[in-house]
Design a protein around this motif. Sequence first.
Motif, PDB file in Angstrom:
ATOM      1  N   LEU A 147       0.902  -1.145  -0.017  1.00 36.45           N
ATOM      2  CA  LEU A 147      -0.105   0.129   0.078  1.00 36.45           C
ATOM      3  C   LEU A 147       0.750   1.220  -0.033  1.00 36.45           C
ATOM      4  O   LEU A 147       1.852   1.262   0.768  1.00 36.45           O
ATOM      5  CB  LEU A 147      -0.844  -0.056   1.444  1.00 36.45           C
ATOM      6  N   THR A 148       0.456   2.045  -0.772  1.00 40.02           N
ATOM      7  CA  THR A 148       1.115   3.498  -0.993  1.00 40.02           C
ATOM      8  C   THR A 148       0.041   4.775  -1.347  1.00 40.02           C
ATOM      9  O   THR A 148      -0.940   4.373  -0.992  1.00 40.02           O
ATOM     10  CB  THR A 148       2.312   3.415  -1.953  1.00 40.02           C
ATOM     11  N   VAL A 151      -0.161   9.132  -5.924  1.00 39.01           N
ATOM     12  CA  VAL A 151       0.730   9.287  -6.883  1.00 39.01           C
ATOM     13  C   VAL A 151       1.850   8.486  -7.128  1.00 39.01           C
ATOM     14  O   VAL A 151       2.314   8.096  -8.207  1.00 39.01           O
ATOM     15  CB  VAL A 151       1.248  10.823  -6.431  1.00 39.01           C
ATOM     16  N   GLU A 152       2.327   7.739  -6.138  1.00 38.60           N
ATOM     17  CA  GLU A 152       3.370   6.720  -6.203  1.00 38.60           C
ATOM     18  C   GLU A 152       2.516   5.345  -6.757  1.00 38.60           C
ATOM     19  O   GLU A 152       3.311   4.741  -7.614  1.00 38.60           O
ATOM     20  CB  GLU A 152       3.936   6.235  -4.725  1.00 38.60           C
ATOM     21  N   ALA A 153       1.418   5.156  -6.147  1.00 40.64           N
ATOM     22  CA  ALA A 153       0.845   3.920  -6.855  1.00 40.64           C
ATOM     23  C   ALA A 153       0.707   4.138  -8.258  1.00 40.64           C
ATOM     24  O   ALA A 153       0.856   3.001  -9.259  1.00 40.64           O
ATOM     25  CB  ALA A 153      -0.644   3.694  -6.287  1.00 40.64           C
ATOM     26  N   GLU A 154       0.473   5.285  -8.787  1.00 39.76           N
ATOM     27  CA  GLU A 154       0.274   5.561 -10.337  1.00 39.76           C
ATOM     28  C   GLU A 154       1.660   5.593 -11.139  1.00 39.76           C
ATOM     29  O   GLU A 154       1.609   5.121 -12.014  1.00 39.76           O
ATOM     30  CB  GLU A 154      -0.621   6.878 -10.502  1.00 39.76           C
ATOM     31  N   ASN A 155       2.716   6.280 -10.334  1.00 37.59           N
ATOM     32  CA  ASN A 155       3.830   6.498 -11.115  1.00 37.59           C
ATOM     33  C   ASN A 155       5.066   5.916 -10.828  1.00 37.59           C
ATOM     34  O   ASN A 155       6.023   5.751 -11.611  1.00 37.59           O
ATOM     35  CB  ASN A 155       3.966   7.911 -10.983  1.00 37.59           C
ATOM     36  N   SER A 156       4.964   4.940 -10.183  1.00 33.05           N
ATOM     37  CA  SER A 156       6.097   4.112  -9.454  1.00 33.05           C
ATOM     38  C   SER A 156       6.088   2.469  -9.528  1.00 33.05           C
ATOM     39  O   SER A 156       4.968   2.008  -9.669  1.00 33.05           O
ATOM     40  CB  SER A 156       6.434   4.461  -8.036  1.00 33.05           C
ATOM     41  N   ARG A 157       7.335   1.990  -9.484  1.00 34.69           N
ATOM     42  CA  ARG A 157       7.425   0.403  -9.270  1.00 34.69           C
ATOM     43  C   ARG A 157       8.189   0.460  -7.746  1.00 34.69           C
ATOM     44  O   ARG A 157       9.095   0.996  -7.729  1.00 34.69           O
ATOM     45  CB  ARG A 157       8.080  -0.224 -10.646  1.00 34.69           C
ATOM     46  N   VAL A 228       0.913   5.026   3.421  1.00 37.25           N
ATOM     47  CA  VAL A 228      -0.414   4.058   3.685  1.00 37.25           C
ATOM     48  C   VAL A 228      -1.417   5.102   4.022  1.00 37.25           C
ATOM     49  O   VAL A 228      -2.506   5.234   3.524  1.00 37.25           O
ATOM     50  CB  VAL A 228      -0.284   3.015   4.748  1.00 37.25           C
ATOM     51  N   LEU A 229      -1.156   5.951   5.114  1.00 36.88           N
ATOM     52  CA  LEU A 229      -2.118   6.876   5.628  1.00 36.88           C
ATOM     53  C   LEU A 229      -2.660   7.897   4.749  1.00 36.88           C
ATOM     54  O   LEU A 229      -3.843   7.979   4.434  1.00 36.88           O
ATOM     55  CB  LEU A 229      -1.754   7.469   6.901  1.00 36.88           C
ATOM     56  N   HIS A 230      -1.780   8.242   3.930  1.00 41.72           N
ATOM     57  CA  HIS A 230      -2.166   9.222   2.912  1.00 41.72           C
ATOM     58  C   HIS A 230      -2.839   8.643   1.683  1.00 41.72           C
ATOM     59  O   HIS A 230      -3.855   9.366   1.183  1.00 41.72           O
ATOM     60  CB  HIS A 230      -0.788   9.959   2.101  1.00 41.72           C
TER      61      HIS A 230
END
Length: 289
Positions: A147-148, A151-157, A228-230
Amino acid sequence: LPLATLLIAACADDSTSCPAGGDGCPAPEVSSCVPDGFDAVPILNGSLQMVTLGQENDYVSLHLSQTGFHEVKSPEAIAKKAGTVMRKDATFLDIGANIGYYTFMFASLGHRVVAVEPFTMNRRAMEGTLCLNPHLRSLVKIVPAALTEPVEAENSRCRISQRLDVEDGKNIGNGILTCSPKDSFQDCKGAARCEEVALTTLDQVLAEVDPSSVDVVKIDVEMHECHVLHGGQTLFSKFKPQIVKVETDFSASKACVDDMAAKYGYDLVPDTEQGVDGTSGNDTIMVRL
């Protein structure tokens, strides 16, 4: 991949009618449930058999083999620390489930559990425990993702790997997440106990799992607590859990917990006392006012 394709519905068979070892039910064969190199140990005063990662390289597994517990003995012990009472029908959200001690502690008392754990090795142990205790399958849903924030979930690995800076390397189930932009991501290059993991947000998990309630939460994700919280505002705006226990060993995590508590009306209780198995930590419990 859509989260729906990642979810493991741990109720694939109707085994609630045939609890492990019950009258007229075949007892599961331990050897068929325990992966090679893993162990099975009795926990919770012998009420369950739990699959662990073995005793030599994992301190959680070692403590379980020695004491049958890890940190706390019961859900009620968490509620007592928070100065409240555990609901009998509470749903438990276990973020960073590791090999699942908290998950199975709650499920063994009839609580429904959503367990989030990205490390394949740890999930293999959890599936082994469900194999040994099939009467718990209908209560436990495992989400195989990290979980993240959105923005990180969309743009990162991201990759997860064994954390080597604790317990002299004897903490193989304790994974740490390393993320980078998709165009600069570096894979594990064959490193042991390292893998790329699926990413999602807590809001997405809650939307797709759609639990009827979330009453108690544990977040232990090795410096990724803020992410996770964000990514989980609906946890507080919609589900309003009674208790949220967060690892706050790191100053940034504590600051995020303080902010969420102020924003959503939670009291804060430090949880730093030694656990029943001799372990100690630096957690913070959020208690809804």
